[in-house]
Design a protein around this motif. Structure first.
Motif, short mmCIF file in Angstrom:
data_model
loop_
_atom_site.label_atom_id
_atom_site.label_comp_id
_atom_site.label_asym_id
_atom_site.label_seq_id
_atom_site.Cartn_x
_atom_site.Cartn_y
_atom_site.Cartn_z
N LEU A 110 -7.36 -1.67 -1.29
CA LEU A 110 -7.14 -2.06 -2.57
C LEU A 110 -5.61 -2.96 -2.55
CD1 LEU A 110 -8.96 0.24 -4.13
CD2 LEU A 110 -10.17 -2.12 -3.81
N ASN A 111 -5.91 -2.29 -4.64
CA ASN A 111 -3.31 -3.33 -4.21
C ASN A 111 -2.85 -2.02 -4.79
OD1 ASN A 111 -5.06 -5.59 -6.30
ND2 ASN A 111 -6.39 -4.15 -7.02
N THR A 112 -2.83 -1.18 -5.04
CA THR A 112 -1.62 -0.20 -5.06
C THR A 112 -1.89 1.42 -4.77
OG1 THR A 112 -2.32 0.34 -7.33
CG2 THR A 112 -0.69 -1.36 -7.19
N SER A 113 -0.46 1.91 -4.34
CA SER A 113 -0.68 3.30 -4.21
C SER A 113 -1.85 4.24 -5.50
CB SER A 113 0.80 3.75 -3.85
OG SER A 113 1.23 3.60 -3.36
N GLU A 114 -1.87 3.14 -6.83
CA GLU A 114 -2.78 4.28 -7.73
C GLU A 114 -4.12 4.16 -6.68
OE1 GLU A 114 1.70 4.31 -8.78
OE2 GLU A 114 0.32 2.56 -7.72
N ASP A 115 -4.00 2.60 -7.14
CA ASP A 115 -5.60 2.88 -6.32
C ASP A 115 -5.92 3.24 -5.37
OD1 ASP A 115 -6.08 0.34 -8.16
OD2 ASP A 115 -5.77 -0.88 -6.57
N GLY A 116 -5.14 4.02 -4.03
CA GLY A 116 -5.57 4.79 -3.48
C GLY A 116 -5.37 6.43 -3.99
N PHE A 147 -3.80 -4.47 1.55
CA PHE A 147 -3.51 -3.78 1.60
C PHE A 147 -2.79 -3.35 0.86
CE2 PHE A 147 0.45 -7.04 1.18
CZ PHE A 147 1.22 -6.88 1.12
N GLY A 148 -3.24 -2.76 -0.46
CA GLY A 148 -2.36 -2.50 -1.33
C GLY A 148 -2.10 -0.61 -1.19
N ALA A 149 -3.17 -0.28 -0.88
CA ALA A 149 -2.60 1.50 -0.38
C ALA A 149 -2.23 1.91 1.05
CB ALA A 149 -3.36 2.38 -1.28
N ALA A 150 -1.61 1.11 1.80
CA ALA A 150 -1.75 1.43 3.07
C ALA A 150 -0.90 1.71 3.31
CB ALA A 150 -2.31 -0.09 4.10
N GLY A 151 -0.10 1.42 3.00
CA GLY A 151 1.58 2.53 2.98
C GLY A 151 1.16 4.18 2.12
N SER A 187 1.50 -2.49 -4.46
CA SER A 187 1.77 -1.99 -3.87
C SER A 187 3.06 -2.44 -2.67
CB SER A 187 1.56 -0.57 -3.52
OG SER A 187 1.46 0.15 -4.23
N PRO A 188 4.49 -2.23 -1.95
CA PRO A 188 5.00 -2.98 -0.58
C PRO A 188 4.11 -3.32 0.38
CG PRO A 188 6.32 -1.47 -1.77
CD PRO A 188 5.41 -0.56 -2.43
N PRO A 189 4.25 -3.78 1.46
CA PRO A 189 3.15 -3.82 2.50
C PRO A 189 3.69 -2.56 3.00
CG PRO A 189 4.96 -4.68 2.49
CD PRO A 189 5.13 -4.66 0.82
N PRO A 190 2.87 -1.82 3.73
CA PRO A 190 3.15 -1.22 4.40
C PRO A 190 4.13 -1.30 5.81
CG PRO A 190 0.93 -2.05 5.46
CD PRO A 190 1.31 -2.46 4.30
N ALA A 191 4.77 0.03 6.91
CA ALA A 191 5.23 -0.34 7.62
C ALA A 191 5.15 -0.86 8.71
CB ALA A 191 6.52 0.55 8.01
#
Length: 330
Positions: A110-116, A147-151, A187-191
């Motif tokens: 999804l888009n963001t950490s909040e989506d996570g 990749f939004g919530a991947a980080g 949200s930023p991309p994950p490492a």
């Protein structure tokens, strides 16, 4: 833990249908070249009533802006699509959780950490699944709405994130947002973590996911072949990883070649289920409603090998229409 940072990306990243949603608003309508129209006609024939107003209409640029009607849509109810295979996404973009005996594989984030937190974790919990059991996230391509919530999952749970090497490079140097494009906040991309490679099979707890590199939508888009079961009966799901024909001619040529290659690979493997990572592209939202209403009936996502071949053909024909100057081209 909630990550509050945001990241600006291009309109192509926001509009997963690439030029289709943008070009419709550029200037007056013009005649479609004859060769492009021939590809559109073939796409519409393949589409029939099932995909005419979704996949074919959107990909061939006949349906207007694709994202706008979903921007404020309600989050769909989490849905079990197949045995131990769940939709935990939003109306504009999907996230798919596969339960295995050794943990969970998530396809896209999804888009963001909040989506996570609010969508993915909440959806998993609805099915009695523990978000801490998400061992892998497979990112189909390096746009922020995938990749939004991947980080967030990587930092909170130690989840491994897999993306192609080319798209890890892409997210490390995001393109500038074009002038006049709508704002996009992800949200930023994950490492950087695991590289997905062509022909690789990710295995966890008896579940395999075969990875096919299909560059075009992005430099390193990957498409997936996923065995699934419906009431214990085996099927093969094919997911085209990057919906949206690129404007760049070289990338567009790669997109066409990739669509033809993935069609050949998936048809030879026996794919009889298609699933888009954007649910409006293939009317997944309607099919989810049907599935929730009739959970023991025929699964509407199982379309058969012949229908899958037609679906795959739509993607190629519409891309060729764009290459010939069709309505989604500038």
């Amino acid at each position: 833990m909630t990550i509050k940072l945001t990241w600006q990306v291009s309109a192509l990243a926001l509009l997963a249908l690439g030029g289709a949603a943008i070009a419709q608003g550029n200037g007056a309508a013009r005649a479609t070249p004859k060769q492009a129209q021939a590809h559109i006609d073939r796409a519409m024939t393949l589409a029939g009533k099932t995909y005419m107003h979704t996949t074919a209409g959107l990909q061939c640029g006949l349906s207007g802006p694709a994202m706008s009607r979903f921007a404020n849509a309600a989050v769909p109810e989490p849905t079990e699509l197949f045995d131990n295979f769940y939709y935990v996404g939003v109306s504009s973009v999907g996230a798919y959780a596969i339960k295995t005996r050794d943990g969970i594989i998530l396809i896209d984030a999804l888009n963001t950490s909040e989506d996570g937190v609010n969508v993915i974790e909440a959806g998993l919990k609805k099915f009695g699944l523990n978000p801490a059991d998400v061992k892998y996230i497979v990112v189909t391509h390096g746009h922020g709405d995938h990749f939004g919530a991947a980080g967030y999952f990587a930092l909170k749970y130690g989840t491994h994130v897999m993306m192609s090497a080319a798209d890890w490079d892409l997210v490390a140097k995001p393109p500038m947002r074009p002038a006049g494009a709508p704002p996009a906040r992800f949200s930023p991309p994950p490492a950087r973590d695991l590289d997905a490679r062509d022909g690789m099979v990710l295995s966890l707890g008896g579940q395999d996911i075969r990875i096919v590199e299909t560059p075009g939508h992005t430099p390193g888009t990957i498409s997936l072949l996923v065995p699934v079961t419906v009431h214990g009966q085996q099927h093969l799901l094919a997911m085209w990883g990057g919906t949206g024909v690129p404007r760049d001619a070289d990338m567009r040529a790669k997109y066409i070649a990739s669509s033809e290659r993935f069609a050949a690979i998936s048809e030879k493997a026996g794919a009889d289920v298609e699933l888009s990572n954007h649910p409006f592209v293939d009317d997944s939202l309607t099919r989810m409603d049907d599935l929730r209403t009739h959970p023991r009936g025929a699964n509407p996502f199982v379309i058969g090998r012949g229908a899958y071949a037609k679906y795959a053909g739509i993607i190629t024909e519409c891309a060729k229409a764009v290459a010939e100057g069709g309505p989604t081209a500038n």
